[in-house]
Design a protein around this motif. Structure first.
Motif: not given
Length: 387
Positions: A177, A180, A183, A331-332, A337, A348
């Protein structure tokens, strides 16, 4: 087992808007319409051509006929949602969409979920209203976190490696995250001591063990594999998807036969049968996370690791992209995220297979996505080429 929907449908477009909880500048309806339009623009398909809609998780506010005027829908052919108040129906929505496409009931189906809590209230409250009945209330169980906490405590007692594995998973989520830009925890360093010292939500869940409810909307456009080849975006094939529950589960008031499990045994077995793949064929995994402990169990129940090997496999450096051998929640995830009731992990998966992820997994061809735990639970495998 008949392969059924194997490779019949493909993701042609994705759209997502996400805001911190309580901070959406849009109503839920407007956020959802914009997410659908974005998914169609991604595919190069006019929104009026969408003729099917699927949601899940007791979506009471976004009945598809209400969306038609703003989307300019020419004809509506298919509209439904998956039973269940939680995220167990997440990939069941994709199964239904693919079935509608494969059988000719619809040509372009949007799977969606929208949450703007200023418009429709807290997700946690809605999920609790669905699952917490008088039997729970009678013993003081008034929310979802305590229900899952007692299962987590049982799991930790049975499996001493679990707390360390949970820490590794949470740390991996926050690592991804932080890298990203979309996120909610983007740019935030994560200190494991902060995690350990964070407040209890329901022991053993600390604050960072719980999903981050978000405002926003997410939409995924599915069409036939043949149709997808003629559209703008790179097709991402859906190799399989299903939802269900094993015997001994269901609304049994915590009397299911294997109390520390997640209920994935049926969906995992059927997914491998449906696709002809196995755990070793999966390059990256996106796990629905309401709480961290249940996510560790998902890795075990899908066979990506085992109870015997989990202590060695579920390590921070093994879970992160690009170097880990078992990358998860790139993506977390829903812990770091964002959490539009799990749609974030599907978005994602598609980005990862397109090569658009903020944390790319080198040469990733397949992605496992899970929804759940509980009854039902669900799962799907996406691929950027047919095996």
């Amino acid at each position: 087992m008949a392969k059924g929907i194997y490779g019949k449908a493909a993701v042609a477009g994705i759209g997502m808007l996400q805001f911190k909880r309580g901070q959406s500048p849009l109503s839920e309806r407007k956020a959802l319409v914009q997410a659908i339009v974005k998914a169609c623009e991604d595919a190069g398909l006019h929104p009026s051509e969408v003729d099917g809609f699927v949601s899940y998780g007791d979506d009471r506010s976004n009945e598809p006929p209400r969306l038609m005027p703003e989307l300019g829908t020419k004809e509506l052919h298919f509209a439904t949602q998956v039973w269940s108040g939680g995220g167990g129906g997440l990939l069941g929505g994709f199964e239904l969409a693919a079935m509608a496409i494969a059988t000719g009931h619809a040509k372009a189906v949007i799977v969606f979920r929208a949450l703007v809590e200023g418009s429709t209230g807290r997700l946690a409250t809605a999920v609790s209203e669905h699952h917490v009945n008088q039997h729970y209330a009678g013993v003081g169980m008034m929310a979802i976190a305590p229900l899952f906490a007692i299962r987590a405590r049982r799991l930790a007692k049975q499996c001493p490696f679990i707390p360390a594995a949970v820490e590794a998973l949470v740390q991996a989520d926050y690592y991804h995250a932080a890298r990203n830009p979309e996120a909610l925890a983007y740019g935030r360093p994560f200190d494991i001591e902060d995690y350990r010292q964070s407040r209890w939500i329901a022991e053993p869940f600390h604050l960072y063990d719980c999903s981050r409810e978000s405002d926003g909307a997410a939409a995924v456009l599915l069409v036939s594999a043949e149709h997808a080849r003629d559209l703008k975006a790179k097709p991402i094939h859906m190799l399989g998807a299903n939802f269900g529950a094993p015997a001994g589960w269901g609304d049994l008031l915590e009397n299911d036969e294997d109390f520390s499990r997640n209920g994935f045994s049926v969906t995992a077995r059927r997914l491998w049968e449906q696709t002809g793949l196995g755990p070793k064929d999966i390059d990256v995994t996106q796990i629905y996370e309401n709480f961290s402990y249940q996510s560790v169990l998902a890795l075990i129940e899908f066979g990506l690791t085992s109870y015997e090997a989990a202590a060695e496999d579920i390590r921070f450096d093994n879970l992160i992209a690009p170097s880990g051998k078992m990358p998860v929640n790139t993506a977390g995830g829903n812990l770091a995220g964002g959490f539009i009731h799990g749609m974030d992990v599907v978005i994602e998966a598609i980005r990862q297979l397109r090569g658009d992820s903020a944390n790319p997994v080198p040469d990733a061809r397949t992605c496992l996505v899970t929804g759940g735990p509980g009854a039902p639970s669900s799962s799907a495998i996406f691929a950027n080429e047919m095996p």
